[in-house]
Every structure is written in structure tokens, then in C-alpha cells.
Write an enzyme that holds these catalytic residues in place. Sequence first.
Site, short mmCIF file in Angstrom:
data_model
loop_
_atom_site.label_atom_id
_atom_site.label_comp_id
_atom_site.label_asym_id
_atom_site.label_seq_id
_atom_site.Cartn_x
_atom_site.Cartn_y
_atom_site.Cartn_z
N THR A 103 8.57 1.96 8.44
CA THR A 103 8.11 0.69 9.03
C THR A 103 7.85 0.85 10.52
O THR A 103 8.57 1.58 11.20
CB THR A 103 9.22 -0.38 8.81
N LYS A 108 -3.66 -4.27 8.85
CA LYS A 108 -2.50 -3.86 9.66
C LYS A 108 -2.07 -5.00 10.59
O LYS A 108 -2.92 -5.60 11.25
CB LYS A 108 -2.82 -2.59 10.45
N ARG A 116 10.47 -8.62 -2.45
CA ARG A 116 11.17 -9.77 -1.89
C ARG A 116 11.39 -10.82 -2.98
O ARG A 116 10.64 -10.89 -3.96
CB ARG A 116 10.46 -10.33 -0.69
N ARG A 156 0.85 -1.21 0.00
CA ARG A 156 0.00 0.00 0.00
C ARG A 156 0.87 1.25 0.00
O ARG A 156 0.67 2.16 -0.81
CB ARG A 156 -0.91 0.01 1.25
N HIS A 216 -7.15 1.61 12.62
CA HIS A 216 -6.52 1.36 11.32
C HIS A 216 -7.30 0.28 10.57
O HIS A 216 -8.11 -0.44 11.14
CB HIS A 216 -5.07 0.92 11.48
N1 NAD Z 1 5.58 5.91 9.20
C1 NAD Z 1 4.46 6.15 8.51
O1 NAD Z 1 4.08 7.30 8.25
C2 NAD Z 1 3.66 4.97 8.03
C3 NAD Z 1 2.51 5.14 7.24
C4 NAD Z 1 1.88 4.03 6.73
C5 NAD Z 1 2.37 2.75 7.00
N2 NAD Z 1 3.46 2.63 7.79
C6 NAD Z 1 4.09 1.33 8.04
O2 NAD Z 1 4.67 0.87 6.83
C7 NAD Z 1 4.69 -0.56 6.82
C8 NAD Z 1 4.06 -1.08 5.52
O3 NAD Z 1 2.69 -0.73 5.49
P1 NAD Z 1 1.78 -1.10 4.22
O4 NAD Z 1 0.39 -0.75 4.60
O5 NAD Z 1 2.37 -0.53 2.99
O6 NAD Z 1 1.95 -2.70 4.22
P2 NAD Z 1 1.75 -3.71 3.01
O7 NAD Z 1 1.53 -5.05 3.63
O8 NAD Z 1 0.76 -3.19 2.03
O9 NAD Z 1 3.18 -3.72 2.27
C9 NAD Z 1 4.34 -4.27 2.85
C10 NAD Z 1 5.40 -4.44 1.76
O10 NAD Z 1 6.60 -4.89 2.40
C11 NAD Z 1 7.06 -6.07 1.73
N3 NAD Z 1 7.65 -6.96 2.72
C12 NAD Z 1 7.04 -7.47 3.82
N4 NAD Z 1 7.88 -8.30 4.47
C13 NAD Z 1 9.03 -8.30 3.77
C14 NAD Z 1 10.28 -8.95 3.94
N5 NAD Z 1 10.51 -9.78 4.97
N6 NAD Z 1 11.26 -8.71 3.03
C15 NAD Z 1 11.04 -7.85 2.01
N7 NAD Z 1 9.87 -7.22 1.78
C16 NAD Z 1 8.89 -7.43 2.66
C17 NAD Z 1 5.82 -6.70 1.10
O11 NAD Z 1 6.18 -7.54 0.01
C18 NAD Z 1 5.03 -5.46 0.68
O12 NAD Z 1 5.48 -4.99 -0.57
C19 NAD Z 1 3.97 -0.99 8.10
O13 NAD Z 1 4.94 -1.24 9.11
C20 NAD Z 1 3.14 0.24 8.47
O14 NAD Z 1 2.84 0.32 9.83
C21 NAD Z 1 4.10 3.70 8.31
O1 LIG Z 2 -1.40 1.65 7.68
C1 LIG Z 2 -0.53 1.55 8.57
O2 LIG Z 2 -0.03 0.46 8.88
C2 LIG Z 2 -0.06 2.77 9.27
N1 LIG Z 2 0.95 2.63 10.07
C3 LIG Z 2 1.58 3.68 10.82
C4 LIG Z 2 1.47 3.38 12.30
O3 LIG Z 2 1.65 2.22 12.71
O4 LIG Z 2 1.26 4.33 13.07
C5 LIG Z 2 1.10 5.06 10.45
C6 LIG Z 2 -0.35 5.11 10.07
C7 LIG Z 2 -0.70 4.07 9.01
#
Ligand code: NAD
Ligand SMILES: O=C(O)C1=N[C@H](C(=O)O)CCC1
Length: 269
Positions: free
Chosen positions: A102, A162, A38, A15, A158
Site C-alpha cells: 500500500t 490511482k 471489506r 487490481r 499511472h
Molecule cells: N508496492 C507496490 O509494488 C505496489 C504496486 C501496485 C500498487 N500498489 C499500491 O497498492 C494499493 C492498491 O492498489 P490497487 O491498484 O490494487 O487498488 P484497487 O483500488 O484496485 O484495490 C484496492 C483494494 O483494497 C480494498 N480496500 C480499500 N479500502 C479498504 C478499506 N478501508 N478496508 C478494507 N479494504 C479496503 C478494496 O476493496 C480493494 O479490494 C495502492 O496503494 C497502490 O498504490 C503498490
Molecule cells: O497502480 C498503482 O497504484 C501503483 N502504485 C505504486 C506506487 O504508488 O508507486 C507502485 C506502482 C503501481
Amino acid sequence: MTDLPGIVITGASGRMGQMLIRTVLESDRARLVGALERLGHEWVGRDIGEAMGGARVGAMVSDDPLELFARAQAVIDFTAPEATVEYAALAAQARAVHVIGTTGFSESHLTKIAAAAHHSTVVRAGNMSLGVNLLMQLTKKVAAALDEDYDIEVIEAHHNRKVDAPSGTAVMLGEAAAEGRGVRLDDVSDRARDGITGARKRGDIGFSVIRGGDIVGEHDVLFAGAGERIVLRHVASDRSVFARGALRAALWGQDKGPGQYDMVDVLGL
Ligand SMILES: NC(=O)c1ccc[n+]([C@@H]2O[C@H](COP(=O)([O-])OP(=O)(O)OC[C@H]3O[C@@H](n4cnc5c(N)ncnc54)[C@H](O)[C@@H]3O)[C@@H](O)[C@H]2O)c1
Ligand SMILES: O=C(O)C1=N[C@H](C(=O)O)CCC1
């Protein structure tokens, strides 16, 4: 080839990965070097744009992080803790800025990221949006102004995909509240309530978690006193707020020395 900083996006099919790719492609301040998935993922070897269901962009999805990182000035990484720890070591080897979005790290993961940050610039934040980072400052201020007659609760919601809880943002907000109060979050955090829990302990900071549907990310910090409540709230309705913050961090990091930074540093809050 231009002089614009070259960016690699990890977790290309995720995402956030897809949102980040679009954000870098639309930017006139950075160029997309490539994207990572991956080993064995069906996107590997395909043009990034085509894999996302659009037009060709002329850069590929790879499963070789070191080769890709060596050609980049920054890596923007929203994946999973185990992957991020591996990428931190490789980004440090390549001397690329590592922007980490992450969440869900253990203490042992964080120790490994800190080791990598001796050699590279790491910007890590559980939430990259301007709004949440401002909310952290407000939380710290309100917590400092009120005493323990006001119970602090962090409530987050969320989407149903998640995998970690409470959210990275909720932990950041809890830490801000604890700092405002002059205590350590680990000493006052109350994360699990079920059954006959007894009365709430004075001074605790509680966490509640909602998971459902396609909620992008919602956080309340509640200060509940006798006869009144203050609620500080952030609602994210579009993941682009996180992606824009992450790209800003990658550009900000270009002239910074090795070390660990966060979005408060990037935004100058
Ligand atoms: N800091 C922020 O502002 C913020 C905002 C949104 C999401 N996040 C965080 O970002 C992370 C990803 O969220 P998402 O909604 O995109 O998740 P998602 O599941 O849609 O995507 C995760 C991606 O990581 C890859 N991945 C997972 N495990 C892996 C591994 N062991 N090796 C290599 N690639 C791997 C997957 O193939 C996929 O492409 C989460 O930890 C989420 O909490 C942080
Ligand atoms: O979609 C998620 O996963 C998000 N992760 C971050 C968190 O763990 O706070 C930021 C908000 C979205």
C-alpha cells in the site's frame, strides 16, 4: 495441508489483490489460506476462484481479518492506508509476516506501522519490483556523483484509477536522490508548481505526476544540467512484477525477527 507457508491476500477484488491471488496459486513455494475484503463487499463468503470469474480454488473470501491471519504465516496487503494500519496491528497479534505494498501513508500511519513492527516482521515498499529497487540504487549513486548544478526531477505516470500522488515509488526515488546528495527530502521537495512560481530553487528535487488510461507505472529520474541531461527510467508493463516481489518478501520474512524491512533487504541490493 502442507508445510508450505500459508498466505492471506487482502483487498481480494482489487487490481493487485487479484494479481497476488493468481501469483500465490501458481507458486509451488506457498499456499493460499484465504483472501480478505471489506465488510459488506459482494465477494465475501464466495469461493475466491469463482469470485474472480474462474474455477473454484477451495478457499473463501472473508471479512474477518483476525480469524484468517491466525491461520497464516504471511499477509500480503495492497489496499489503502487506513486498512493497512488496522491489518498491521492484527498481523502483529497473529505473529504473521506483514508485506505492505500500500502507498499514500501519512506520518501518523507510519508511526502505527512502526509500533506493530515491534511484534512482527513487516516488509514495506512503495514498489516491490526488482527493476525499481535497482533504479533506487542507481539514483542514489548518480545523485552522489553530481552536484547541485544538476537539477533533479522525478516524473511519474499511472492509470486513471490511482488515488494517491505522487506515487509511493516516486517518493522512494526522491528519497534515494536526497540521500545520495546528503540532504533530507522534506527540506528540498518541490511538489506543486502552478502560476507564477518564480525560478527553480537550486538543490530542490521536483515531482511531476501524470494520470491516464491503463498505465501500469512509469518513473523517470531526470538530472538536468547545462548542456546535458541524464534520464534513469523504469517502465512496468505488467502488475505481476509487483506481485512476484511481494511473494518473495513474504517467503524471505519467514525466518526474520520482528522489525521493519524493505525490498532492498529482501533482494540483498
Ligand atoms: N508496492 C507496490 O509494488 C505496489 C504496486 C501496485 C500498487 N500498489 C499500491 O497498492 C494499493 C492498491 O492498489 P490497487 O491498484 O490494487 O487498488 P484497487 O483500488 O484496485 O484495490 C484496492 C483494494 O483494497 C480494498 N480496500 C480499500 N479500502 C479498504 C478499506 N478501508 N478496508 C478494507 N479494504 C479496503 C478494496 O476493496 C480493494 O479490494 C495502492 O496503494 C497502490 O498504490 C503498490
Ligand atoms: O497502480 C498503482 O497504484 C501503483 N502504485 C505504486 C506506487 O504508488 O508507486 C507502485 C506502482 C503501481
